[in-house]
Design a protein around this motif. Sequence first.
Motif, mmCIF file in Angstrom:
data_model
loop_
_atom_site.group_PDB
_atom_site.id
_atom_site.type_symbol
_atom_site.label_atom_id
_atom_site.label_comp_id
_atom_site.label_asym_id
_atom_site.label_seq_id
_atom_site.Cartn_x
_atom_site.Cartn_y
_atom_site.Cartn_z
ATOM 1 N N ARG A 1 0.784 -1.233 0.000
ATOM 2 C CA ARG A 1 0.000 0.000 0.000
ATOM 3 C C ARG A 1 0.815 1.283 0.000
ATOM 4 N N PRO A 2 1.808 1.445 0.891
ATOM 5 C CA PRO A 2 2.557 2.719 0.869
ATOM 6 C C PRO A 2 3.276 2.943 -0.458
ATOM 7 N N SER A 3 3.958 1.901 -0.948
ATOM 8 C CA SER A 3 4.676 2.030 -2.211
ATOM 9 C C SER A 3 3.711 2.204 -3.382
ATOM 10 N N HIS A 4 2.595 1.477 -3.349
ATOM 11 C CA HIS A 4 1.618 1.539 -4.436
ATOM 12 C C HIS A 4 1.059 2.956 -4.576
ATOM 13 N N ALA A 5 0.719 3.569 -3.457
ATOM 14 C CA ALA A 5 0.176 4.933 -3.493
ATOM 15 C C ALA A 5 1.223 5.923 -3.992
ATOM 16 N N SER A 6 2.445 5.797 -3.487
ATOM 17 C CA SER A 6 3.510 6.701 -3.898
ATOM 18 C C SER A 6 3.843 6.518 -5.374
ATOM 19 N N THR A 7 3.842 5.260 -5.825
ATOM 20 C CA THR A 7 4.165 4.967 -7.223
ATOM 21 C C THR A 7 3.111 5.534 -8.165
ATOM 22 N N ASN A 8 1.843 5.361 -7.821
ATOM 23 C CA ASN A 8 0.773 5.896 -8.667
ATOM 24 C C ASN A 8 0.877 7.417 -8.794
ATOM 25 N N GLU A 9 1.142 8.071 -7.672
ATOM 26 C CA GLU A 9 1.292 9.528 -7.694
ATOM 27 C C GLU A 9 2.463 9.935 -8.587
ATOM 28 N N PHE A 10 3.569 9.215 -8.440
ATOM 29 C CA PHE A 10 4.769 9.533 -9.216
ATOM 30 C C PHE A 10 4.552 9.312 -10.713
ATOM 31 N N LEU A 11 3.972 8.176 -11.066
ATOM 32 C CA LEU A 11 3.792 7.840 -12.479
ATOM 33 C C LEU A 11 2.918 8.867 -13.197
ATOM 34 N N LYS A 12 1.909 9.357 -12.508
ATOM 35 C CA LYS A 12 1.012 10.338 -13.115
ATOM 36 C C LYS A 12 1.782 11.569 -13.570
ATOM 37 N N GLU A 13 2.775 11.950 -12.781
ATOM 38 C CA GLU A 13 3.574 13.121 -13.122
ATOM 39 C C GLU A 13 4.741 12.765 -14.043
ATOM 40 N N ALA A 14 5.402 11.628 -13.782
ATOM 41 C CA ALA A 14 6.621 11.266 -14.512
ATOM 42 C C ALA A 14 6.372 11.062 -15.995
ATOM 43 N N ARG A 15 5.211 10.514 -16.336
ATOM 44 C CA ARG A 15 4.926 10.238 -17.748
ATOM 45 C C ARG A 15 4.880 11.504 -18.607
ATOM 46 N N LYS A 16 4.764 12.645 -17.980
ATOM 47 C CA LYS A 16 4.741 13.906 -18.723
ATOM 48 C C LYS A 16 6.140 14.318 -19.180
ATOM 49 N N TYR A 17 7.184 13.793 -18.499
ATOM 50 C CA TYR A 17 8.515 14.345 -18.709
ATOM 51 C C TYR A 17 9.579 13.328 -19.099
ATOM 52 N N ILE A 18 9.423 12.060 -18.693
ATOM 53 C CA ILE A 18 10.480 11.088 -18.951
ATOM 54 C C ILE A 18 9.896 9.792 -19.519
ATOM 55 N N ASN A 19 10.783 8.935 -20.008
ATOM 56 C CA ASN A 19 10.410 7.641 -20.573
ATOM 57 C C ASN A 19 10.218 6.635 -19.433
ATOM 58 N N VAL A 20 8.985 6.194 -19.206
ATOM 59 C CA VAL A 20 8.680 5.312 -18.078
ATOM 60 C C VAL A 20 8.030 4.026 -18.567
ATOM 61 N N THR A 21 8.528 2.900 -18.054
ATOM 62 C CA THR A 21 7.907 1.594 -18.266
ATOM 63 C C THR A 21 7.380 1.102 -16.925
ATOM 64 N N GLU A 22 6.098 0.782 -16.856
ATOM 65 C CA GLU A 22 5.500 0.311 -15.604
ATOM 66 C C GLU A 22 5.182 -1.173 -15.698
ATOM 67 N N VAL A 23 5.523 -1.903 -14.645
ATOM 68 C CA VAL A 23 5.148 -3.311 -14.514
ATOM 69 C C VAL A 23 4.355 -3.454 -13.222
ATOM 70 N N VAL A 24 3.159 -3.996 -13.318
ATOM 71 C CA VAL A 24 2.274 -4.124 -12.161
ATOM 72 C C VAL A 24 2.310 -5.549 -11.632
ATOM 73 N N LEU A 25 2.557 -5.678 -10.335
ATOM 74 C CA LEU A 25 2.487 -6.973 -9.651
ATOM 75 C C LEU A 25 1.197 -6.987 -8.838
#
Length: 364
Positions: free
Chosen positions: A310-334
Motif C-alpha cells: 500500500r505505501p509504495s503503491h500509493a507513492s508509485t501511482n502519484e509519481f507515475l502520473k507526473e513522470a509520464r509527462k517528462y520522462i520515458n517510463v515503463t511500468e510493470v504491475v504486480l
Amino acid sequence: MSLTDPHLFTILVILSVLAFVGVVIFWPKMAKGGFRSVLLRISTLVLVNLLVITSIGVALNNYGQFYSSWNELLGQKEKAPLIVDSPNIKVSSADLSKGKFTKSGSVTIRRIVRGDISGITAEVYFSLPPSFVKAIRSGLKPRNDYPIFTFLSGYPGYETAWIKGMKVVEREDDLVRRGKIPEVISVFPQVNVAGQFDAECMNINGGPQVESWLTNDVVSFTNQWLGLTNRAWNIVGYSTGGWCATMLSLRHPVQFSTAASIAGYYRPAPAKQVTPEGRARLMSEYDIYRTMRDSKPPVALYVVNSTGDRPSHASTNEFLKEARKYINVTEVVLNGAGHNFNAWKQVVDPILIWFGSKSVKIAQ
C-alpha cells in the motif's frame, strides 16, 4: 547454520513445538515448591518464548531478506581483505583468487573502498564476467565495452542481499547463456554506511555524503580498478533502494541513464535524527518532481508497482502520473504482491533483460 538456510525456520518451529509440549507434560513435576522448581519453570518458559520469537524473526527475515547472515544481523562486519588507499591499484589475478566463482566462471570480489569526495569508507562488491576473468588471467587488457549494472539495497539491508537473496549473479550468468543479455559487470555498493542512520542516498549536512559516495567515489574507483572509461550505468534498487535509483538517475542522468525501482517511493524521507531545518532543506533539494519538470532528464525508468504494497503503491501511482509527462517510463504491475523478496524476485530477470537491451542500444 546460516541465517538464510531454508532448513533453519523448520528446525526452529520443531524445537518450539517440542519445547511447548515438554512444558505441558512436565509442568506438574515442575510445579513443586522451592527455589529450584521456580527457577526451572521460569527457565523453561523463557526458552519456549525465545524459540517462538526467534522463529518469527527468521520467518520475517526470510520474507523480507533484511539480513543475509548472522554477522549482518548483529551489526558485525567480516574482516576486510584489503583497504584500498592507492588510486593506482588495478584488478589482478590475486584479486580473482580471493573471489567467489559461479559455475559459469563469473567471479564476485569484495573490496573496501575509501571515497576521497565523500569521506566514506565502505564495501563494494563486484561481479566480473568470464571473458573479463580470462583476460586478467592471461595478462591481457579486458574489453572496455561491458555494460555496468548497479544494485542498491533497501533499509535496513546490505548489498549482499542482491547476491545471496536475489541470486542476481547466477541470474545474469543464465541470461547470458540464453542470449538474453550481453556479459556485464555488476557493482553492489554499500548504501547504508552510517549504522542506524538512514541517509536515503542523500548528502546530509554534517552527516554522511552518500550521494557523493555513489555518484563519484564508487564510479571513480570502479573505472580505475577495472581499467574502464566512464559510460552511462544502469541502476536498480528495491524499497529505499528504489527511491535511491530513481533519484540518482534523475539528478545524474549522464551517469545513470537507465534506472529501475522495485517497490520504491518517490519523495525523500529524512531520518528522525535530521533537524527540522535539515529536513526542510532535503525535502526541497531532493524534490525529484521539480527535477523532472525543470530538467526533463533524458533517462529511461522501469517502475515496479506492487498493488499489495500500500505505501509504495500509493507513492508509485502519484509519481507515475507526473513522470509520464517528462520522462520515458515503463511500468510493470504486480497484482496483489507485497513488500518482500518473494514478490520482487519475479521481476529481476525482466529488469536485467531490459537493462541489457538499453545497454546494447547505447553501445551502438
